[in-house]
Write an enzyme that holds these catalytic residues in place. Structure first.
Site, mmCIF file in Angstrom:
data_model
loop_
_atom_site.group_PDB
_atom_site.id
_atom_site.type_symbol
_atom_site.label_atom_id
_atom_site.label_comp_id
_atom_site.label_asym_id
_atom_site.label_seq_id
_atom_site.Cartn_x
_atom_site.Cartn_y
_atom_site.Cartn_z
ATOM 1 N N LYS A 151 0.835 -1.180 0.000
ATOM 2 C CA LYS A 151 0.000 0.000 0.000
ATOM 3 C C LYS A 151 0.881 1.245 0.000
ATOM 4 O O LYS A 151 2.031 1.118 0.385
ATOM 5 C CB LYS A 151 -0.947 0.004 1.207
ATOM 6 N N HIS A 181 -1.101 -4.373 6.201
ATOM 7 C CA HIS A 181 -0.641 -5.216 7.301
ATOM 8 C C HIS A 181 -1.476 -5.077 8.571
ATOM 9 O O HIS A 181 -1.441 -5.946 9.427
ATOM 10 C CB HIS A 181 0.855 -5.003 7.586
ATOM 11 N N LYS A 185 -2.807 -8.070 11.873
ATOM 12 C CA LYS A 185 -2.566 -7.960 13.316
ATOM 13 C C LYS A 185 -3.592 -8.807 14.057
ATOM 14 O O LYS A 185 -4.785 -8.740 13.757
ATOM 15 C CB LYS A 185 -2.681 -6.491 13.762
ATOM 16 N N GLU A 219 1.275 8.204 16.380
ATOM 17 C CA GLU A 219 2.606 7.578 16.413
ATOM 18 C C GLU A 219 3.608 8.581 16.971
ATOM 19 O O GLU A 219 3.517 9.779 16.679
ATOM 20 C CB GLU A 219 3.045 7.180 15.006
ATOM 21 N N ASP A 238 -0.901 7.342 3.378
ATOM 22 C CA ASP A 238 -0.079 6.337 4.056
ATOM 23 C C ASP A 238 -0.917 5.520 5.041
ATOM 24 O O ASP A 238 -0.718 4.310 5.171
ATOM 25 C CB ASP A 238 1.066 7.053 4.801
ATOM 26 N N HIS A 243 -4.853 1.634 6.204
ATOM 27 C CA HIS A 243 -5.078 0.919 7.466
ATOM 28 C C HIS A 243 -6.353 1.337 8.210
ATOM 29 O O HIS A 243 -7.108 0.493 8.679
ATOM 30 C CB HIS A 243 -3.906 1.163 8.420
ATOM 31 N N LYS A 329 2.364 11.625 12.738
ATOM 32 C CA LYS A 329 3.735 11.352 13.164
ATOM 33 C C LYS A 329 4.142 12.328 14.262
ATOM 34 O O LYS A 329 3.660 13.454 14.317
ATOM 35 C CB LYS A 329 4.696 11.529 11.985
HETATM 36 C C1 BG6 Z 1 2.969 1.710 7.683
HETATM 37 C C2 BG6 Z 1 3.124 3.178 7.409
HETATM 38 O O1 BG6 Z 1 2.148 1.120 6.725
HETATM 39 O O2 BG6 Z 1 2.396 1.526 8.969
HETATM 40 C C3 BG6 Z 1 4.004 3.800 8.471
HETATM 41 O O3 BG6 Z 1 3.708 3.355 6.112
HETATM 42 C C4 BG6 Z 1 3.470 3.490 9.848
HETATM 43 O O4 BG6 Z 1 4.097 5.197 8.248
HETATM 44 C C5 BG6 Z 1 3.206 2.012 10.020
HETATM 45 O O5 BG6 Z 1 4.418 3.936 10.806
HETATM 46 C C6 BG6 Z 1 2.513 1.696 11.328
HETATM 47 O O6 BG6 Z 1 2.408 0.308 11.468
HETATM 48 P P1 BG6 Z 1 2.582 -0.426 12.874
HETATM 49 O O7 BG6 Z 1 2.351 -1.867 12.577
HETATM 50 O O8 BG6 Z 1 3.969 -0.131 13.345
HETATM 51 O O9 BG6 Z 1 1.531 0.186 13.745
#
Ligand code: BG6
Length: 487
Positions: A151, A181, A185, A219, A238, A243, A329
């Site tokens: 993605k 992804h 989870k 994050e 992103d 997600h 971020k």
């Molecule tokens: C990724 C993004 O797909 O997912 C990142 O590109 C992000 O920017 C990350 O930090 C977060 O994933 P996780 O599994 O660490 O929560």
């Protein structure tokens, strides 16, 4: 070593062609994940061929992979382990072209045997995806293969439609795995178990009982070395169109007729079809102070590093219920939560000053931390004279059950699923195109980015977006540590 249950891994040896093999995702997740899968015997055999723009040789690639495992693997790397894994690694710079790629795959297949299968993993930005697909076609590597597309899939509706069309000229749909992804989870899948394996919550899982929903993924991470990718992408592409919307679908969908790819995708896609187009006025875009001075970032960049949106699903279950999504971020805390706020009851029977309703509505909260956590908060009587109410909570943490153990990381689980040809936890072309379609007005007329301080919760206007309600994060009460009870 724990015994691998049958059916978890692929039946045939795998040649993995990893595009973007020196990039951030490969180093953080894919190489450590492939190492774990191959060293624990999930695959009957495997070779990994790294591909990227970097003009490096095999030994340099191996050194880079070793460093990645040491830095990012959650398991300890022994010398024996490493020696075995290093033998499975190969590298081809992209500039060597189709012939060299094919030769490397043939070499690997000679070692692994004629029944081996190919997994092409495209860990590359949207702008580079198509060139990699064409190269695979030219190299004659489509047969016996599956392809995982990272993605974001495209950058808007037109590019996603065109990417799908051109992808289909080379690969058949059942060979294509569009990965997100978050769906790999454990806690995301637990949403399905929680909703559909119990009779307790589903009856109130609708607009009659739910006031609003928050999906909040702040994050603390910054950009790392990803400025090039991030400048083209930003927080919406992103994280949200990918997600957060996928999690929203698990949270909002109707019960599927079976836990199988087609019924699950169909229910998720119905949610996306019912989504109202996002209104730019319902969106707050932010950028942290100092972002423009980072290496690789345009000094006048308008890319958002933060986004909060209000959106609606206009169907019988959810009409009128706002869904608030937020991510960014360099925020104050790293968390991934879904919080469901229930409608409040009439409170007139309680005396003034009782505290009823004073700490917001009842909430059901899923914490999508690595092992699932959940909490249900409600009002109860504070012990003692009179009627004073306090917010109390029931909390569950998978860790406390002793069941959490050694789970597969999201990428590991999804790589195995793709190798086995199981599409259940992957996204579909239709779903993705619809999500870009609801995003069109926002992408065409994004509101200006507002600055926020690193370490904060985003620009101030996020409070107006959700008023008269409030963001659940930061939590007012810390998660209870069961081990400290009674101490
Ligand atoms: C990724 C993004 O797909 O997912 C990142 O590109 C992000 O920017 C990350 O930090 C977060 O994933 P996780 O599994 O660490 O929560």
């Amino acid at each position: 070593m724990a015994k691998i249950p049958p059916g978890v891994g692929p039946r045939f040896p795998q040649v993995v062609l990893l595009f973007g093999a020196t990039g951030d995702l490969a180093r953080r997740k894919l190489l450590p994940g492939l190492h774990h899968l191959s060293s624990t015997g999930f695959m009957p055999g495997c070779r990994i061929i790294g591909v990227s723009l970097d003009e490096i040789d095999i030994e340099t690639f191996r050194a880079l992979a070793r460093q990645a495992l040491e830095e990012f693997s959650t398991r300890k790397l022994t010398e024996d382990d490493w020696a075995a894994f290093a033998q499975r690694l190969d590298y081809v710079p992209l500039s060597s072209g189709a012939g060299a790629l094919r030769a490397a795959v043939e070499r690997a297949e000679r070692d692994l045997g004629a029944d081996s299968r190919r997994l092409h993993y495209l860990s590359v930005p949207p702008s580079a995806a198509l060139a990699a697909v064409r190269l695979l076609g030219e190299a004659g590597l489509v047969e016996r293969s599956r392809i995982v597309m990272e993605k974001p899939f495209g950058t808007d509706l037109a590019s996603a439609v065109s990417l799908n069309a051109q992808l289909h000229q080379v690969f058949a749909e059942d060979q294509i795995f569009r990965i997100d992804h978050f769906l790999g989870k454990e806690p995301a899948q637990n949403i399905l178990a929680f909703r559909f394996a119990n009779g307790l919550f589903e009856p109130i899982w609708n607009r009659n009982f739910i006031d609003h929903v928050q999906i909040d993924v702040p994050e603390t991470l910054g950009l790392g070395k990803r400025a090039g990718f991030y400048e083209q992408t930003g927080a919406y592409r992103d994280m949200v169109v990918t997600h957060l919307f996928q999690i929203l679908a698990f949270m909002a969908m109707e019960p599927p007729t079976a836990l199988a790819p087609a019924p699950i995708s169909e229910e998720k896609n119905k949610v996306f079809r019912s989504m109202l187009p996002l209104q730019p006025a319902d969106v707050v875009r932010g950028q942290y102070t100092g972002y423009r001075a980072e290496p690789g970032v345009d000094p006048e960049s308008e890319t958002e590093t933060f986004i909060a949106v209000k959106c609606f699903i206009d169907n019988w279950r959810w009409a009128g219920v706002p869904f608030y999504l937020r991510t960014g971020k360099r925020l104050a805390e790293g968390k991934r939560i879904i919080s469901i706020a229930f409608r409040e009851p009439p409170k007139s029977m309680f005396p003034a000053g009782s505290g009823v309703g004073a700490q917001g509505p009842d909430h059901l909260t899923f914490d999508l931390a690595d092992a699932s956590k959940m909490s249900l908060s409600f009002y109860g009587k504070r012990p003692g004279p009179g009627m004073r109410l306090d917010k109390l909570s029931l909390q569950f943490a998978m860790h406390d059950t002793g069941l959490a153990g050694e789970v597969l990381e999201a990428y590991e689980r999804l790589i195995l699923d793709a190798m086995r040809g199981d599409h259940t936890l992957f996204t579909t072309a239709e779903g993705i195109e619809r999500l870009w379609q609801v995003s069109t007005a926002l992408l065409e007329a994004p509101p200006p980015v507002r600055l926020y301080e690193p370490g904060s919760w985003g620009p101030k206007s996020i409070h107006q977006l959700i008023a008269p309600q409030a963001w659940r994060l930061p939590f007012e009460r810390a998660w209870r540590d069961p081990n400290s009870l009674g101490s």
